[in-house]
Design a protein around this motif. Structure first.
Motif, PDB file in Angstrom:
ATOM      1  N   ASN A  56       0.811  -1.219  -0.022  1.00 17.43           N
ATOM      2  CA  ASN A  56       0.116  -0.063  -0.105  1.00 17.43           C
ATOM      3  C   ASN A  56       0.857   1.241  -0.010  1.00 17.43           C
ATOM      4  OD1 ASN A  56      -1.433   1.763   2.664  1.00 17.43           O
ATOM      5  ND2 ASN A  56      -2.421   1.966   0.564  1.00 17.43           N
ATOM      6  N   HIS A  57       1.980   1.297   0.944  1.00 13.18           N
ATOM      7  CA  HIS A  57       2.598   2.357   0.815  1.00 13.18           C
ATOM      8  C   HIS A  57       3.654   2.707  -0.315  1.00 13.18           C
ATOM      9  CE1 HIS A  57       2.098   3.922   4.927  1.00 13.18           C
ATOM     10  NE2 HIS A  57       1.929   2.776   5.204  1.00 13.18           N
ATOM     11  N   ARG A  60       1.170   4.232  -2.978  1.00 14.27           N
ATOM     12  CA  ARG A  60       0.979   5.410  -2.587  1.00 14.27           C
ATOM     13  C   ARG A  60       2.209   6.479  -2.988  1.00 14.27           C
ATOM     14  NH1 ARG A  60      -0.473   7.063   3.337  1.00 14.27           N
ATOM     15  NH2 ARG A  60       1.815   6.387   3.711  1.00 14.27           N
ATOM     16  N   ASP A  66      -4.192   6.657  -2.167  1.00 12.00           N
ATOM     17  CA  ASP A  66      -3.689   5.829  -1.083  1.00 12.00           C
ATOM     18  C   ASP A  66      -5.186   4.857  -0.947  1.00 12.00           C
ATOM     19  OD1 ASP A  66      -3.209   4.676   1.252  1.00 12.00           O
ATOM     20  OD2 ASP A  66      -3.342   6.569   2.577  1.00 12.00           O
ATOM     21  N   HIS A  68      -6.397   1.744   1.176  1.00 12.72           N
ATOM     22  CA  HIS A  68      -6.449   0.816   2.272  1.00 12.72           C
ATOM     23  C   HIS A  68      -6.570  -0.538   1.870  1.00 12.72           C
ATOM     24  CE1 HIS A  68      -6.661  -1.092   6.041  1.00 12.72           C
ATOM     25  NE2 HIS A  68      -6.238  -0.086   6.812  1.00 12.72           N
ATOM     26  N   THR A  84      -6.067  10.550  -4.509  1.00 15.86           N
ATOM     27  CA  THR A  84      -7.319   9.979  -3.699  1.00 15.86           C
ATOM     28  C   THR A  84      -7.037   9.072  -2.566  1.00 15.86           C
ATOM     29  OG1 THR A  84      -8.559  10.247  -5.936  1.00 15.86           O
ATOM     30  CG2 THR A  84      -9.457   8.598  -4.391  1.00 15.86           C
ATOM     31  N   VAL A  85      -7.966   9.142  -1.624  1.00 11.83           N
ATOM     32  CA  VAL A  85      -7.953   8.301  -0.370  1.00 11.83           C
ATOM     33  C   VAL A  85      -9.096   7.476  -0.064  1.00 11.83           C
ATOM     34  CG1 VAL A  85      -7.570   8.482   2.208  1.00 11.83           C
ATOM     35  CG2 VAL A  85      -6.497  10.092   0.780  1.00 11.83           C
ATOM     36  N   GLY A  87     -10.673   4.339   2.338  1.00 15.62           N
ATOM     37  CA  GLY A  87     -10.609   4.256   3.512  1.00 15.62           C
ATOM     38  C   GLY A  87     -10.705   2.392   3.712  1.00 15.62           C
ATOM     39  N   CYS A 101      -8.619  13.892  -6.131  1.00 17.34           N
ATOM     40  CA  CYS A 101      -8.717  14.591  -5.031  1.00 17.34           C
ATOM     41  C   CYS A 101     -10.004  14.217  -4.162  1.00 17.34           C
ATOM     42  CB  CYS A 101      -8.627  16.056  -5.198  1.00 17.34           C
ATOM     43  SG  CYS A 101      -6.912  16.774  -5.755  1.00 17.34           S
ATOM     44  N   THR A 103     -12.179  11.933  -1.523  1.00 13.93           N
ATOM     45  CA  THR A 103     -11.746  11.308  -0.187  1.00 13.93           C
ATOM     46  C   THR A 103     -12.982  10.324   0.226  1.00 13.93           C
ATOM     47  OG1 THR A 103     -10.350  12.962   0.824  1.00 13.93           O
ATOM     48  CG2 THR A 103     -11.337  11.576   2.245  1.00 13.93           C
ATOM     49  N   GLY A 105     -13.597   8.750   3.219  1.00 10.45           N
ATOM     50  CA  GLY A 105     -13.359   8.887   4.390  1.00 10.45           C
ATOM     51  C   GLY A 105     -14.468   8.467   5.525  1.00 10.45           C
ATOM     52  N   HIS A 118     -16.834   3.748   6.710  1.00  5.72           N
ATOM     53  CA  HIS A 118     -16.651   4.395   5.245  1.00  5.72           C
ATOM     54  C   HIS A 118     -17.554   4.093   4.371  1.00  5.72           C
ATOM     55  CE1 HIS A 118     -12.406   3.748   7.118  1.00  5.72           C
ATOM     56  NE2 HIS A 118     -12.188   4.946   6.631  1.00  5.72           N
TER      57      HIS A 118
END
Length: 240
Positions: A56-57, A60, A66, A68, A84-85, A87, A101, A103, A105, A118
């Protein structure tokens, strides 16, 4: 497996006119991020959490996206651009499109215990750039979220959400359904219809104001005329 990859790349080309070939699509950060997420998700399911986080890291750092390892993602998922994130307990259906951009979350549990925190995005959802989808809510099938919208409540099927906090445009997507709406934001027919409705209301209000001003002017003129007649009568009585 090769056919599945071709179908996936073709699904992206159907939503994005920029690439000239499948090879070009393979260089998209969203495609690379999803491929690495599949690996991380498999490791996560095997309870190899450290290795899953390691993948995952790396993803990213490579893609600026990112995801999960615990997130569940369906077929033909497309992240156009990056940053983009997504969860851990997010669930994403088939043929979902997310722009940059965004999320997905979660809410912070007060008891410190994990759980569904999420969003869930059902099939054919489109999320515009900068949108924030927060909490264990559901975006219904064919739902659209406009750019920079903040969504904290469930979105019904086919609805389009815009604004801070997001509000419904009251224009269900199925009324003017097209195969794909870029950035999840209607920009032509429904917006023009709503603008036209607003203009008509303004014109009606202006007409009413003009009528009221005309009536007021008539009343003032009548009062002035009555005053002048009374003055003339009084003077006539004095002369006699």
């Amino acid at each position: 497996m090769l056919q599945s990859l071709r179908d996936y790349l073709d699904s992206i080309r159907a939503r994005d006119p920029a690439p000239r070939s499948r090879w070009e699509v393979l260089l998209y950060p969203g495609v690379m991020a999803l491929g690495l997420h599949r690996v991380a998700h498999w490791l996560f399911g095997a309870q190899l959490y450290f290795l899953a986080r390691l993948v995952n890291h790396f993803s990213r750092m490579l893609t600026a996206i990112d995801i999960h390892p615990g997130a569940t993602i369906g077929k033909n998922f497309f992240i156009d651009h990056g940053f983009t994130v997504i969860g851990e307990t997010a669930e994403i259906g088939d043929n979902v499109t997310i722009y940059q951009c965004v999320t997905l979350g979660g809410t912070n549990p007060t008891n410190g215990k994990g759980g569904k925190r999420h969003p869930t995005l059902e099939d054919n959802v489109i999320i515009g750039s900068g949108a924030q989808i927060i909490g264990p809510i559901t975006i219904g099938k064919r739902g659209r979220v406009g750019a920079n919208a903040v969504v904290l409540d469930n979105v019904p099927e086919g609805a389009t959400m815009v604004g801070l906090k997001a509000r419904s445009t009251l224009m269900p997507a199925e009324e003017w359904l097209r195969e794909f709406i870029p950035y999840g934001t209607p920009c032509d027919e429904p917006c023009e219809e709503m603008i036209g409705t607003g203009n008509r209301r303004i014109e009606e209000m202006q007409k009413q104001m003009a009528e009221m001003q005309a009536e007021l002017t008539s009343l003032k003129a009548a009062q002035t005329g009555s005053g002048q007649d009374a003055g003339s009568t009084q003077r006539s009585g004095t002369d006699s």
